[in-house]
Write a protein that holds these residues in place. Structure first.
Motif, PDB file in Angstrom:
ATOM      1  N   ASP A 449       0.839  -1.211   0.000  1.00  0.00           N
ATOM      2  CA  ASP A 449       0.000   0.000   0.000  1.00  0.00           C
ATOM      3  C   ASP A 449       0.869   1.253   0.000  1.00  0.00           C
ATOM      4  O   ASP A 449       0.617   2.221  -0.729  1.00  0.00           O
ATOM      5  CB  ASP A 449      -0.921   0.004   1.233  1.00  0.00           C
ATOM      6  CG  ASP A 449      -1.975  -1.091   1.156  1.00  0.00           C
ATOM      7  OD1 ASP A 449      -2.279  -1.536   0.037  1.00  0.00           O
ATOM      8  OD2 ASP A 449      -2.479  -1.506   2.215  1.00  0.00           O
ATOM      9  N   ARG A 452       2.489   1.758  -3.421  1.00  0.00           N
ATOM     10  CA  ARG A 452       1.570   2.325  -4.422  1.00  0.00           C
ATOM     11  C   ARG A 452       1.417   3.831  -4.212  1.00  0.00           C
ATOM     12  O   ARG A 452       1.381   4.608  -5.175  1.00  0.00           O
ATOM     13  CB  ARG A 452       0.214   1.626  -4.335  1.00  0.00           C
ATOM     14  CG  ARG A 452       0.240   0.212  -4.907  1.00  0.00           C
ATOM     15  CD  ARG A 452      -1.012  -0.559  -4.585  1.00  0.00           C
ATOM     16  NE  ARG A 452      -1.069  -1.842  -5.282  1.00  0.00           N
ATOM     17  CZ  ARG A 452      -1.821  -2.874  -4.898  1.00  0.00           C
ATOM     18  NH1 ARG A 452      -2.578  -2.772  -3.802  1.00  0.00           N
ATOM     19  NH2 ARG A 452      -1.812  -3.995  -5.573  1.00  0.00           N
ATOM     20  N   ASP A 453       1.341   4.247  -2.941  1.00  0.00           N
ATOM     21  CA  ASP A 453       1.263   5.690  -2.658  1.00  0.00           C
ATOM     22  C   ASP A 453       2.527   6.406  -3.120  1.00  0.00           C
ATOM     23  O   ASP A 453       2.470   7.524  -3.647  1.00  0.00           O
ATOM     24  CB  ASP A 453       1.056   5.924  -1.157  1.00  0.00           C
ATOM     25  CG  ASP A 453      -0.326   5.478  -0.684  1.00  0.00           C
ATOM     26  OD1 ASP A 453      -1.218   5.324  -1.541  1.00  0.00           O
ATOM     27  OD2 ASP A 453      -0.502   5.282   0.538  1.00  0.00           O
ATOM     28  N   LEU A 455       4.492   5.613  -5.563  1.00  0.00           N
ATOM     29  CA  LEU A 455       4.480   5.744  -7.026  1.00  0.00           C
ATOM     30  C   LEU A 455       3.580   6.903  -7.463  1.00  0.00           C
ATOM     31  O   LEU A 455       3.909   7.645  -8.399  1.00  0.00           O
ATOM     32  CB  LEU A 455       4.013   4.440  -7.670  1.00  0.00           C
ATOM     33  CG  LEU A 455       5.005   3.276  -7.642  1.00  0.00           C
ATOM     34  CD1 LEU A 455       4.359   2.010  -8.189  1.00  0.00           C
ATOM     35  CD2 LEU A 455       6.264   3.596  -8.431  1.00  0.00           C
ATOM     36  N   VAL A 456       2.468   7.051  -6.760  1.00  0.00           N
ATOM     37  CA  VAL A 456       1.566   8.166  -7.090  1.00  0.00           C
ATOM     38  C   VAL A 456       2.236   9.497  -6.748  1.00  0.00           C
ATOM     39  O   VAL A 456       2.216  10.458  -7.531  1.00  0.00           O
ATOM     40  CB  VAL A 456       0.230   8.018  -6.326  1.00  0.00           C
ATOM     41  CG1 VAL A 456      -0.621   9.273  -6.476  1.00  0.00           C
ATOM     42  CG2 VAL A 456      -0.526   6.787  -6.817  1.00  0.00           C
ATOM     43  N   ASP A 457       2.862   9.543  -5.587  1.00  0.00           N
ATOM     44  CA  ASP A 457       3.422  10.816  -5.104  1.00  0.00           C
ATOM     45  C   ASP A 457       4.725  11.204  -5.814  1.00  0.00           C
ATOM     46  O   ASP A 457       5.013  12.386  -5.989  1.00  0.00           O
ATOM     47  CB  ASP A 457       3.698  10.737  -3.599  1.00  0.00           C
ATOM     48  CG  ASP A 457       2.401  10.629  -2.799  1.00  0.00           C
ATOM     49  OD1 ASP A 457       1.336  10.922  -3.372  1.00  0.00           O
ATOM     50  OD2 ASP A 457       2.455  10.243  -1.613  1.00  0.00           O
ATOM     51  N   HIS A 458       5.541  10.189  -6.152  1.00  0.00           N
ATOM     52  CA  HIS A 458       6.885  10.501  -6.654  1.00  0.00           C
ATOM     53  C   HIS A 458       7.133  10.086  -8.089  1.00  0.00           C
ATOM     54  O   HIS A 458       8.224  10.304  -8.612  1.00  0.00           O
ATOM     55  CB  HIS A 458       7.935   9.847  -5.748  1.00  0.00           C
ATOM     56  CG  HIS A 458       7.893  10.341  -4.334  1.00  0.00           C
ATOM     57  ND1 HIS A 458       8.486  11.521  -3.938  1.00  0.00           N
ATOM     58  CD2 HIS A 458       7.292   9.831  -3.239  1.00  0.00           C
ATOM     59  CE1 HIS A 458       8.276  11.709  -2.651  1.00  0.00           C
ATOM     60  NE2 HIS A 458       7.551  10.707  -2.190  1.00  0.00           N
ATOM     61  N   GLY A 459       6.171   9.465  -8.701  1.00  0.00           N
ATOM     62  CA  GLY A 459       6.338   9.098 -10.105  1.00  0.00           C
ATOM     63  C   GLY A 459       6.833   7.679 -10.284  1.00  0.00           C
ATOM     64  O   GLY A 459       7.126   6.977  -9.322  1.00  0.00           O
ATOM     65  N   PRO A 460       6.929   7.246 -11.559  1.00  0.00           N
ATOM     66  CA  PRO A 460       7.181   5.830 -11.862  1.00  0.00           C
ATOM     67  C   PRO A 460       8.558   5.332 -11.444  1.00  0.00           C
ATOM     68  O   PRO A 460       8.771   4.135 -11.380  1.00  0.00           O
ATOM     69  CB  PRO A 460       7.006   5.763 -13.385  1.00  0.00           C
ATOM     70  CG  PRO A 460       7.172   7.158 -13.864  1.00  0.00           C
ATOM     71  CD  PRO A 460       6.691   8.054 -12.764  1.00  0.00           C
TER      72      PRO A 460
END
Lengths: 467, 343
Positions: A449, A452-453, A455-460
């Motif tokens: 979890d 996944r956060d 990746l959303v916050d800092h990019g791929p």
């Protein structure tokens, strides 16, 4: 009452701070572990992270570096085994043991066996790391099962490991892995037999065009929006030259080079989408002429670039065994850890320094235990908890056979060293491993979890290079 | 460009530091031993009035301890240890120095100043990873009254010499050093030196807190020297909440001037303040010989023979469930020297 309320509010305040600290640690360590891949092929590396985020078992497969840091470095998960010690820390281990690293081989081309099949992280270290990580993988794979059931599976697996080590070191015959009393591994053997006998790999990855066999190019499985599942693409001229040169070094590295015809490359393609940890590493399928000029006995082999093993923080071997290349390491340690030297008669290395490839047969006989199949069949009741427990016991015995028969960095056989450390306390070893496995599986799910956060916050690429 | 540099007629210096080691290690009755090249550094400095440029190289094994392989096996490869340009200027009793590049860690250099056993081993805080040998950044130092007081501020990327920048934070380091007493005692010149330092830092892509607090004391005199170094890390190993401390005490005394002496040391490290027993204690004792090399440009050729015992607490060793002792017998032939070159 006021004290209790104060305590609760302090706990509530601490939890987000701990979560933030864990997130920063996860981000930093994942970037550190993948930095070379980020630099070399950022697109493929981003797809690797996306694949890790897609479901829990893929995340587990991509985080062996976090597991060893957690267990070996000071911190909330730092935990030693009561059966650990300087001698048991010099054993030859898989380095990344989990359920999907169990698979089948057509040993010597004559009989099917179940064995471990991924040695990318094989190294020298504490034997219990393999046991604990495999326990955690059971918890992640079958996360919907009741905790008591998970604990029972893990305990059975670890106890079977301990009992088998003791039995082998007392002169008992190791488990061959060619028969399975449980339906799970029997199903795996049967499917491997079907797919191997029918030549499914050749029909999947090659086509007959005008009477000639050529590599298939295109989507073998439909892609996920964020990553490739299974795609075959043409190779560049530079890739072809590299692979051709590397293949020139392959045959002498085989267990029995005389059993393999001189290399005649009929076709070459690059496979995309395979693996999790190794997702961005180049992987080629080479179509070779078989013993006759006909198309029926053509052989398909896989060349996969061999990467670095996971570092084990704080574990020292003096001196460390050294290998010329990663492929030398992977192949040599695979042969040491598997039941038979010719589990895969085509196992070898192909080297054009500094690149080295682990080469293996690409046939239907080599089939992984599938966690998604395990989950589906347990979910619909075709396999019950006892069936799985029996399979995990067999896997525990297979791991014991691998450890017991391998020489450690001290030159000693693993069996007697580990058996002495276990000292007949199989039940206690099982309890310890299960307690860790249940708890750490929950941590992995929680980390997913967080990941996944991130990746959303800092990019791929988790913010790498984006400062 | 090179012609212009040489036209300005700089003076130069060539620095060399070598350490050739043999270690025998015994831990829980398991014994192992190894010959190693423990230290190999060579540096070149060019100096003009008020300006100095330095390139210092060191060797490292191409395979890190657990990578199992490296460049052409496990070759010794050369890497940069320091690459810097420094400018100095004096204003009466005050001296200002500014430098930039791959610069030494200001805290480490302040703690090491006066360490007479540096060629035996780096400070324990560096060995344990609490301080890096160098980092990309800049330093500004103000010293006065023959180094009796010195203040320094440093800025660096915080990732050490072997990593690239990973976050947008800048590490800021402040160091204050002083010599409260300097004079003659016990048959020769002597001085007492104090250091206090602080760093606000971050590390890694997650910008994890990586702060340091440090203090040091050295006493140097004709018969020997004594040093104390303390470093506290708030944030370590990618964990912001992890607190690590290291206290190191060392001493050496000359038995036969020009020939050799004895040394002793003690280290108390806490690898995780939250863990119940993540401590490690080390005691060290040894001898050193200083064979003279007349006519050579060598400042010191020294043979060390030491014995140490390290006790790892139950939570300090990664693999053992109980406290364990490690004994080491260590031999090092150490050579350090500087060859001055003038046109």
């Amino acid at each position: 009452m006021r004290v209790v309320l104060l305590g609760l509010s302090l706990l509530a305040a601490c939890a987000p701070a701990e979560e933030a600290a864990r997130a920063a640690w996860l981000q930093s360590t994942l970037v550190a572990d993948n930095r070379a891949l980020f630099e070399r092929d950022p697109g493929a590396a981003a797809q690797k992270l996306a694949k890790m985020a897609s479901e829990p078992f893929s995340f587990l497969r991509g985080t062996s570096g976090q597991f060893v840091r957690d267990v070996l470095e000071p911190g909330p998960w730092h935990q030693q085994s009561r059966f650990g010690g300087p001698a048991t820390a010099r054993r030859l281990i898989l380095g990344d043991a989990h359920l999907e690293n169990v698979g089948t081989f057509h040993a010597g081309g004559v009989r099917l066996v179940v064995d471990f099949n991924d040695f990318d992280s094989a190294t020298y270290g504490p034997f219990h790391l393999d046991v604990w990580r495999l326990c955690a993988s059971i918890g992640v794979a079958l996360r919907e099962a009741e905790e008591a059931t998970q604990r029972r599976w893990m305990r059975t697996f670890a106890e079977a490991y301990a009992l088998e080590i003791t039995r082998i070191s007392a002169g008992g015959r190791p488990l061959a892995g060619d028969e399975a009393a449980d339906p799970v591994l029997r199903d795996l053997l049967e499917r491997a037999d079907d797919e191997g006998s029918s030549g499914v790999a050749l029909t999947t990855y090659t086509r007959l065009v005008d009477g000639q066999r050529v590599p298939f190019l295109g989507e073998v499985e439909p892609p996920d929006p964020a990553f490739i599942e299974n795609r075959m693409v043409p190779v560049s001229l530079a890739e072809r030259r590299l692979v051709e040169a590397a293949l020139g070094t392959w045959r002498p590295s085989l267990v029995d080079p005389a059993q393999v015809a001189p290399v005649q490359l009929k076709g070459l393609a690059r496979r995309l989408g395979a693996g999790v940890s190794s997702y961005p590493l180049p992987r080629y399928y080479a179509l070779l002429e078989g013993p006759t000029p006909g198309v029926e006995d053509d052989q398909l082999i896989e060349l996969r670039e061999a990467g670095d093993p996971v570092r084990l923080p704080g574990v020292q071997q003096l001196p460390w065994p050294r290998f010329a290349t990663n492929a030398h390491r992977v192949v040599a340690l695979q042969k040491s850890l598997q039941a038979y030297l010719d589990d895969d008669p085509l196992l070898g290395r192909a080297v054009v320094a500094p690149t080295s490839f682990r080469v293996r047969a690409r046939d239907g006989f080599q089939k992984n235990l599938s966690v998604s199949r395990l989950r589906a069949r347990f979910g619909d009741g075709r396999w019950d908890a006892d069936d799985l427990e029996a399979a995990f016991a067999t896997i525990g015995r297979l791991l014991a056979r691998a450890h017991a028969g391998a020489l450690g960095s001290d030159g000693a056989l693993g069996g007697p060293v580990i058996a002495a450390a276990l000292d007949g306390k199989a039940a206690a070893f099982g309890e310890e491993a299960a307690a860790f496995g249940v708890a750490y599986a929950r941590q992995i799910l929680s980390d997913l979890d967080t990941f996944r956060d991130l990746l959303v916050d800092h990019g791929p690429l988790l913010g790498y290079g984006g400062w | 460009m090179l012609a212009l540099v040489l036209l300005l007629q700089p003076t130069g210096a060539l620095d060399v530091a070598l350490g050739i080691d043999h270690t025998t290690r015994t831990i829980a009755d398991v014994r192992s031993q190894a010959f190693e090249l423990g230290r190999a550094e060579v540096g070149g400095r060019l100096r003009w009035p008020g300006i100095e440029a330095e390139v210092r190289l060191e060797t490292a094994r191409s395979a890190q301890p657990q990578s199992l392989l490296g460049v052409d096996g496990n070759s010794l490869i050369v890497r940069a240890r320091r690459v810097r340009v420094a400018v100095t200027h004096a204003f009466g009793p005050l001296a200002v120095a500014a430098e930039a590049g791959l610069v030494g860690d200001p805290i480490l250099e302040a703690l090491e100043r006066g360490d007479d056993l540096r060629d035996l081993s780096p400070l324990a805080a560096q060995v344990g990873g609490l301080l890096d040998a160098a980092d990309a950044g800049a330093r500004l130092r103000l010293a006065g009254f023959d180094e009796r007081v010195a203040l320094e501020v440093g800025f660096a990327n915080g990732e050490g010499a072997t990593e690239v920048e990973q976050n947008d934070g800048v590490d800021t380091t402040l160091v204050a050093a002083g010599v409260p007493w300097r004079g003659d005692a016990l048959g020769g010149p002597a001085e007492v030196r104090l250091v206090a330092a602080w760093r606000d830092g971050s590390r890694g892509a997650g910008a994890v807190q990586d702060d340091r607090l440090a203090a040091g004391l050295t006493v140097r005199g004709e018969p020997g020297s004594l040093g104390v170094a303390f470093v506290r890390a708030d944030g370590f190993g990618g964990r912001a909440e992890r607190v690590v401390t290291d206290l190191e005490i060392w001493a050496n005394a000359t038995l036969l001037p020009g020939w050799g002496g004895v040394l002793a040391g003690f280290e108390q490290g806490e690898l995780d303040a939250d863990a119940p027993d993540a401590s490690q204690q080390r005691i060290l004792a040894g001898l050193y010989l200083d064979p003279a090399l007349p006519g050579a440009p060598t400042e010191r050729l020294r043979l060390y023979a030491t014995w140490s015992r390290t006790r790892f607490g139950a939570d300090a060793a990664p693999i053992l469930p109980t406290a364990v002792d490690e004994d080491r017998v260590f031999l090092r032939l150490a050579l350090t020297g500087t060859l001055e070159v003038t046109p």
